[in-house]
Design a protein around this motif. Structure first.
Motif, PDB file in Angstrom:
ATOM      1  N   LEU A  39       0.845  -1.195   0.000  1.00  0.00           N
ATOM      2  CA  LEU A  39       0.000   0.000   0.000  1.00  0.00           C
ATOM      3  C   LEU A  39       0.881   1.246   0.000  1.00  0.00           C
ATOM      4  CD1 LEU A  39      -2.603  -1.091   2.693  1.00  0.00           C
ATOM      5  CD2 LEU A  39      -2.741  -1.319   0.201  1.00  0.00           C
ATOM      6  N   ILE A  40       0.291   2.342  -0.435  1.00  0.00           N
ATOM      7  CA  ILE A  40       1.037   3.600  -0.407  1.00  0.00           C
ATOM      8  C   ILE A  40       0.693   4.315   0.892  1.00  0.00           C
ATOM      9  CG2 ILE A  40       1.710   5.540  -1.847  1.00  0.00           C
ATOM     10  CD1 ILE A  40      -0.644   4.622  -3.670  1.00  0.00           C
ATOM     11  N   LEU A  41       1.716   4.768   1.568  1.00  0.00           N
ATOM     12  CA  LEU A  41       1.502   5.513   2.800  1.00  0.00           C
ATOM     13  C   LEU A  41       1.904   6.969   2.579  1.00  0.00           C
ATOM     14  CD1 LEU A  41       3.082   2.923   5.262  1.00  0.00           C
ATOM     15  CD2 LEU A  41       0.705   3.099   4.539  1.00  0.00           C
ATOM     16  N   ASP A  42       1.314   7.843   3.357  1.00  0.00           N
ATOM     17  CA  ASP A  42       1.745   9.240   3.283  1.00  0.00           C
ATOM     18  C   ASP A  42       3.012   9.384   4.135  1.00  0.00           C
ATOM     19  OD1 ASP A  42       1.056   9.485   5.934  1.00  0.00           O
ATOM     20  OD2 ASP A  42      -0.776  10.616   5.573  1.00  0.00           O
ATOM     21  N   PRO A  43       3.664  10.552   4.095  1.00  0.00           N
ATOM     22  CA  PRO A  43       4.935  10.684   4.833  1.00  0.00           C
ATOM     23  C   PRO A  43       4.787  10.423   6.341  1.00  0.00           C
ATOM     24  CG  PRO A  43       4.721  12.446   3.243  1.00  0.00           C
ATOM     25  CD  PRO A  43       3.400  11.730   3.253  1.00  0.00           C
ATOM     26  N   GLN A  44       3.569  10.511   6.875  1.00  0.00           N
ATOM     27  CA  GLN A  44       3.359  10.225   8.302  1.00  0.00           C
ATOM     28  C   GLN A  44       3.096   8.736   8.555  1.00  0.00           C
ATOM     29  OE1 GLN A  44       1.745  13.150   6.900  1.00  0.00           O
ATOM     30  NE2 GLN A  44       3.596  14.146   7.641  1.00  0.00           N
ATOM     31  N   GLY A  45       3.144   7.935   7.478  1.00  0.00           N
ATOM     32  CA  GLY A  45       2.965   6.504   7.655  1.00  0.00           C
ATOM     33  C   GLY A  45       1.517   6.058   7.670  1.00  0.00           C
ATOM     34  N   ARG A  46       0.596   6.966   7.312  1.00  0.00           N
ATOM     35  CA  ARG A  46      -0.814   6.559   7.246  1.00  0.00           C
ATOM     36  C   ARG A  46      -1.149   6.159   5.821  1.00  0.00           C
ATOM     37  NH1 ARG A  46      -2.260  12.167   9.977  1.00  0.00           N
ATOM     38  NH2 ARG A  46      -1.399  12.677   7.948  1.00  0.00           N
ATOM     39  N   LYS A  47      -2.156   5.317   5.693  1.00  0.00           N
ATOM     40  CA  LYS A  47      -2.597   4.928   4.354  1.00  0.00           C
ATOM     41  C   LYS A  47      -3.057   6.181   3.603  1.00  0.00           C
ATOM     42  CE  LYS A  47      -5.771   2.040   1.793  1.00  0.00           C
ATOM     43  NZ  LYS A  47      -7.012   1.292   1.779  1.00  0.00           N
ATOM     44  N   LEU A  48      -2.572   6.313   2.394  1.00  0.00           N
ATOM     45  CA  LEU A  48      -2.921   7.486   1.589  1.00  0.00           C
ATOM     46  C   LEU A  48      -4.438   7.549   1.388  1.00  0.00           C
ATOM     47  CD1 LEU A  48      -0.953   9.535   0.131  1.00  0.00           C
ATOM     48  CD2 LEU A  48      -1.486   8.314  -1.976  1.00  0.00           C
ATOM     49  N   ASN A  73      11.015  -4.133 -19.257  1.00  0.00           N
ATOM     50  CA  ASN A  73      11.802  -4.127 -18.023  1.00  0.00           C
ATOM     51  C   ASN A  73      11.041  -4.623 -16.790  1.00  0.00           C
ATOM     52  OD1 ASN A  73      14.505  -2.661 -18.720  1.00  0.00           O
ATOM     53  ND2 ASN A  73      12.878  -1.585 -19.821  1.00  0.00           N
ATOM     54  N   TRP A  74       9.821  -5.096 -16.995  1.00  0.00           N
ATOM     55  CA  TRP A  74       8.981  -5.503 -15.858  1.00  0.00           C
ATOM     56  C   TRP A  74       9.594  -6.671 -15.102  1.00  0.00           C
ATOM     57  CZ3 TRP A  74       5.535  -4.171 -12.527  1.00  0.00           C
ATOM     58  CH2 TRP A  74       4.719  -5.107 -11.883  1.00  0.00           C
ATOM     59  N   GLU A  75       9.777  -6.475 -13.799  1.00  0.00           N
ATOM     60  CA  GLU A  75      10.279  -7.546 -12.944  1.00  0.00           C
ATOM     61  C   GLU A  75       9.474  -7.550 -11.663  1.00  0.00           C
ATOM     62  OE1 GLU A  75      14.475  -8.165 -12.026  1.00  0.00           O
ATOM     63  OE2 GLU A  75      14.938  -6.995 -13.831  1.00  0.00           O
ATOM     64  N   ILE A  76       8.695  -8.588 -11.488  1.00  0.00           N
ATOM     65  CA  ILE A  76       7.832  -8.652 -10.307  1.00  0.00           C
ATOM     66  C   ILE A  76       8.668  -8.724  -9.025  1.00  0.00           C
ATOM     67  CG2 ILE A  76       7.503 -11.174 -10.337  1.00  0.00           C
ATOM     68  CD1 ILE A  76       4.589 -10.575  -9.549  1.00  0.00           C
ATOM     69  N   GLY A  77       9.869  -9.280  -9.134  1.00  0.00           N
ATOM     70  CA  GLY A  77      10.749  -9.404  -7.976  1.00  0.00           C
ATOM     71  C   GLY A  77      11.244  -8.064  -7.443  1.00  0.00           C
ATOM     72  N   LYS A  78      11.084  -7.006  -8.225  1.00  0.00           N
ATOM     73  CA  LYS A  78      11.524  -5.675  -7.777  1.00  0.00           C
ATOM     74  C   LYS A  78      10.474  -4.958  -6.939  1.00  0.00           C
ATOM     75  CE  LYS A  78      14.822  -4.119 -11.296  1.00  0.00           C
ATOM     76  NZ  LYS A  78      14.947  -3.116 -12.391  1.00  0.00           N
ATOM     77  N   ILE A  79       9.261  -5.488  -6.917  1.00  0.00           N
ATOM     78  CA  ILE A  79       8.210  -4.815  -6.145  1.00  0.00           C
ATOM     79  C   ILE A  79       8.568  -4.866  -4.661  1.00  0.00           C
ATOM     80  CG2 ILE A  79       5.762  -4.850  -5.507  1.00  0.00           C
ATOM     81  CD1 ILE A  79       5.167  -6.136  -8.216  1.00  0.00           C
ATOM     82  N   PRO A  80       8.594  -3.718  -3.992  1.00  0.00           N
ATOM     83  CA  PRO A  80       8.973  -3.745  -2.572  1.00  0.00           C
ATOM     84  C   PRO A  80       7.950  -4.522  -1.755  1.00  0.00           C
ATOM     85  CG  PRO A  80       8.230  -1.559  -3.225  1.00  0.00           C
ATOM     86  CD  PRO A  80       8.279  -2.378  -4.474  1.00  0.00           C
ATOM     87  N   THR A  81       8.427  -5.209  -0.724  1.00  0.00           N
ATOM     88  CA  THR A  81       7.502  -6.025   0.061  1.00  0.00           C
ATOM     89  C   THR A  81       6.860  -5.226   1.191  1.00  0.00           C
ATOM     90  OG1 THR A  81       9.360  -6.748   1.385  1.00  0.00           O
ATOM     91  CG2 THR A  81       8.657  -8.205  -0.388  1.00  0.00           C
ATOM     92  N   THR A  82       7.424  -4.081   1.508  1.00  0.00           N
ATOM     93  CA  THR A  82       6.843  -3.290   2.597  1.00  0.00           C
ATOM     94  C   THR A  82       6.092  -2.097   2.038  1.00  0.00           C
ATOM     95  OG1 THR A  82       8.947  -2.174   2.755  1.00  0.00           O
ATOM     96  CG2 THR A  82       8.505  -3.905   4.372  1.00  0.00           C
ATOM     97  N   HIS A  83       5.173  -1.589   2.831  1.00  0.00           N
ATOM     98  CA  HIS A  83       4.398  -0.438   2.417  1.00  0.00           C
ATOM     99  C   HIS A  83       5.319   0.773   2.272  1.00  0.00           C
ATOM    100  CE1 HIS A  83       1.224  -3.085   3.024  1.00  0.00           C
ATOM    101  NE2 HIS A  83       1.027  -2.891   4.307  1.00  0.00           N
ATOM    102  N   ALA A  84       5.148   1.500   1.209  1.00  0.00           N
ATOM    103  CA  ALA A  84       6.067   2.600   0.918  1.00  0.00           C
ATOM    104  C   ALA A  84       5.429   3.958   1.166  1.00  0.00           C
ATOM    105  CB  ALA A  84       6.492   2.502  -0.549  1.00  0.00           C
ATOM    106  N   ALA A  85       6.229   4.861   1.665  1.00  0.00           N
ATOM    107  CA  ALA A  85       5.756   6.245   1.808  1.00  0.00           C
ATOM    108  C   ALA A  85       5.831   6.907   0.452  1.00  0.00           C
ATOM    109  CB  ALA A  85       6.615   6.984   2.807  1.00  0.00           C
ATOM    110  N   TRP A  86       4.862   7.702   0.139  1.00  0.00           N
ATOM    111  CA  TRP A  86       4.929   8.382  -1.138  1.00  0.00           C
ATOM    112  C   TRP A  86       5.711   9.664  -0.987  1.00  0.00           C
ATOM    113  CZ3 TRP A  86       5.370   7.236  -5.674  1.00  0.00           C
ATOM    114  CH2 TRP A  86       5.353   8.208  -6.661  1.00  0.00           C
TER     115      TRP A  86
END
Ligand SMILES: [Zn+2]
Length: 295
Positions: free
Chosen positions: A225-234, A282-295
């Protein structure tokens, strides 16, 4: 249909403006399908008609078109597939897998425990038909469901301990999302489900339903999921601001970056065709981060 055909889908809910989270799921599911020379279907998940926002489905479709997505087959709307859901329900009824639940929200809040939300089985001995207003729940077995997610890794859940018997038809007569999505994925021959991690904990219920209905189990990819800089779900409005259909390359670039694909900066100003070509090569599914990322 042959077993070797990959068929994926993108299944947005028309509950508001398309947002960055919508786009990320669309991009990932599209690239997975196209990189495997498979099909990509578009399904509007409006089974909960009470949450439907008028015009949202067409806004999603026009945004996808402007961003260069091309879907196979006709678009499907869950709200038009009641007959298929009813057939599945009747199959579960015939096998005595379900029971009518007359619990009110208030009673459930008192008995289920506010944190766990696990259904305590109050109505398990009820039998259909029942004159009182009721929901229909599926009786779960005391088993551990586990599956390997291509991004999130192994996921395990005990339905009895973490969920309990769950609703497949609501008290207001609408079919529940869990039933609709399982029936749709099976009848449409979906081989892999790519979607946001907010649905990760629904997946064991869906796998259990697939088993009850004798369907095969698709593979799963749950995106961080995408999180905002405060770590909340966007929020949806913040996410909507991040998606600009007037700037298709910039929007696609954002989605690809979030998916860990490291698109070159120059592509932000490229044409839609060019960015898709780069993305597919260039699509590589293995590059998808496993943790929620801050936008
Ligand atoms: Zn009940």
């Amino acid at each position: 249909m042959t077993n070797s055909l990959y068929r994926g889908r993108f299944a947005p809910s028309p509950t508001g403006d398309p947002h960055l989270g919508t786009l990320i799921a669309a991009v990932a599911s599209y690239l997975q399908a196209r990189s495997k020379s498979g099909e990509w279907l578009l399904r509007i998940e409006d089974v909960d008609t009470t949450r439907r926002v008028t015009g949202s489905d067409s806004a999603i479709m026009s945004t996808l078109e402007r961003l260069g997505f091309e879907w196979d087959q006709e678009v499907t709307w869950q709200s038009r597939r009641t007959e298929q859901y009813q057939q599945a329900l009747e199959q579960l009824m015939a096998e005595e897998r379900v029971f009518p639940c007359t619990c009110s929200r208030k009673l459930l809040a008192q008995t289920a425990g506010e944190i766990s939300g696990v259904y305590p089985g109050t109505c398990r001995s009820n039998r259909l038909p029942l004159a009182h207003p009721h929901a229909i729940r599926l009786r779960v077995d005391d088993i551990m469901i586990h599956f390997d997610d291509a991004v999130s890794g192994e996921y395990r859940q005990s339905l009895v301990d973490e969920c309990g018997d769950f609703v497949i038809k609501r008290r207001d007569g609408l079919f529940a999302y869990q039933l609709a999505v399982v029936v749709d994925d099976a009848l449409q021959g979906i081989t892999e489900v790519v979607r946001g991690a907010d649905l990760l904990d629904s997946t064991p219920r869906q796998i259990f339903l697939q088993r009850c209905l004798g369907y095969s189990q698709p593979d799963y990819v749950h995106l961080p999921l995408i999180l905002d800089p405060q770590g909340r779900k966007l929020s949806k409005s913040e996410g909507a601001a991040e998606l600009n259909a007037d700037k298709p390359a910039a929007s696609l670039h954002k989605a690809l970056a979030h998916l860990g694909q490291q698109p070159p900066l120059a592509l932000m100003h490229a044409g839609v065709t060019d960015i898709w070509q780069w993305a597919l090569e260039n699509w590589e599914i293995g590059k998808i981060p496993t943790t929620h990322a801050a936008w």
